[in-house]
Design an enzyme around this catalytic site. Structure first.
Site, PDB file in Angstrom:
ATOM      1  N   ASP A   1      87.777 -15.185  30.585  1.00 16.00           N
ATOM      2  CA  ASP A   1      88.330 -13.883  31.002  1.00 16.00           C
ATOM      3  C   ASP A   1      87.854 -12.689  30.166  1.00 16.00           C
ATOM      4  OD1 ASP A   1      89.675 -15.655  32.605  1.00 16.00           O
ATOM      5  OD2 ASP A   1      91.691 -15.080  31.969  1.00 16.00           O
TER       6      ASP A   1
ATOM      7  N   LYS B   1      90.059 -17.819  38.902  1.00 18.63           N
ATOM      8  CA  LYS B   1      91.387 -18.436  38.827  1.00 18.63           C
ATOM      9  C   LYS B   1      92.447 -17.387  39.110  1.00 18.63           C
ATOM     10  CE  LYS B   1      91.645 -17.863  33.798  1.00 18.63           C
ATOM     11  NZ  LYS B   1      92.863 -17.061  33.675  1.00 18.63           N
TER      12      LYS B   1
ATOM     13  N   CYS C   1      95.409 -17.488  27.903  1.00 17.30           N
ATOM     14  CA  CYS C   1      94.396 -18.192  28.693  1.00 17.30           C
ATOM     15  C   CYS C   1      93.441 -19.019  27.845  1.00 17.30           C
ATOM     16  CB  CYS C   1      93.651 -17.190  29.573  1.00 17.30           C
ATOM     17  SG  CYS C   1      94.748 -16.472  30.829  1.00 17.30           S
TER      18      CYS C   1
END
Ligand SMILES: [Zn+2]
Length: 218
Positions: free
Chosen positions: A14, A120, A165
C-alpha cells in the site's frame, strides 16, 4: 545477509498517495521510506527476485469509511457484520477510493520493476488489511498463488502502515509458510506510539525484523 536470489519476493504494501503525509489517511513520516524501498527494489531485481505491490482499492461505499456509518468519526471503532459474523472494525477517513489519485501507487516508486499488483479491499462489506486475504478470511487474494507459482521461499515486506496492513501481511506470510522479513526503515505506523510494540509482536510470531543495512542498501 546473503539471502537474495530468485526465490525472494519483495512485497510493497500500500505505497499509495492517501497514506503519504499529504493524503487523506496520513501515516507520519511515510515519505521517508520511499527512497529506501526504491533502492531495495533495484537490489531485488539485480538478484533475480520478484516484486509484488499491494494496492488498497475501495469502492466509495466501503464499510471501513467512518462517513458510511451514522454518528461515527474516523478512528472510532464499531462492530460490523460480514455474512453474519461480527468483527471489530476501526473506522477510517475516506481513502484509496478506486480510480482516484489517492489510490495510485506513488510515482516515485519505479513501476516498471513491479511484476504484479494485488488489489484488496474491493468488497464493500469487509476490510482487508493483509495482502493475502480479507480481515475475516472469507476470500484470499491472488498473492499467495503468485508467490507459490514463482517458487518464492522468502518474502521481504515493506510499506504502509506498519501497525495495520504491513502487520497483517507479515502474519499471513508466516501462516502461508514463507520465511518473512520486515525492513524496519521501510515501514511507518499510523500510530507511531505502537511501532515498537508491533515490531515485538511480529518478532514473537517469527517475523525477522531486519535493517536496510543488512541488505547492503543503507
Ligand atoms: Zn483501506
Amino acid at each position: 545477509m546473503t539471502l537474495l536470489s530468485n526465490k525472494v519476493a519483495l512485497v510493497l504494501v500500500d505505497v499509495q498517495y492517501d497514506f503519504l503525509e499529504t493524503g487523506t489517511l496520513p501515516v507520519p513520516k511515510s515519505s521517508e521510506i520511499i527512497p529506501v524501498i526504491t533502492k531495495l527494489m533495484k537490489l531485488i531485481k539485480d538478484n533475480g527476485g520478484l516484486i509484488v505491490a499491494t494496492q488498497d482499492w475501495h469502492p466509495d461505499n466501503h464499510v471501513s469509511f467512518a462517513s458510511n456509518h451514522k454518528d461515527k468519526l474516523p478512528f472510532q471503532s464499531t462492530i460490523i457484520y460480514h455474512q453474519g459474523i461480527p468483527v471489530n472494525q476501526v473506522l477510517w477517513p475516506v481513502h484509496c477510493v478506486q480510480n482516484t489519485h489517492g489510490a495510485h501507487i506513488v510515482d516515485a516508486i519505479p513501476s516498471e520493476l513491479i511484476d504484479y499488483t494485488v488489489q484488496k479491499g474491493l468488497n464493500h462489506n469487509v476490510d482487508s488489511y493483509s495482502g493475502f486475504a480479507d480481515n475475516q478470511y472469507f476470500e484470499i487474494t491472488k498473492l499467495a498463488k503468485i508467490l507459490y507459482q514463482n517458487h518464492i521461499e522468502t518474502v521481504i515486506i515493506v510499506g504502509l502502515a506498519a501497525d495495520y496492513c504491513v502487520k497483517m501481511t507479515c502474519l499471513d506470510a508466516i501462516k502461508f509458510g514463507f520465511k518473512t522479513i520486515l525492513i524496519k526503515e521501510a515501514t511507518r505506523s499510523v500510530n507511531p506510539d505502537e511501532f515498537d510494540s508491533t515490531m515485538e509482536l511480529l518478532n514473537s510470531k517469527g517475523v525477522i525484523i531486519a535493517h536496510a543495512k543488512d541488505l547492503a542498501i543503507a
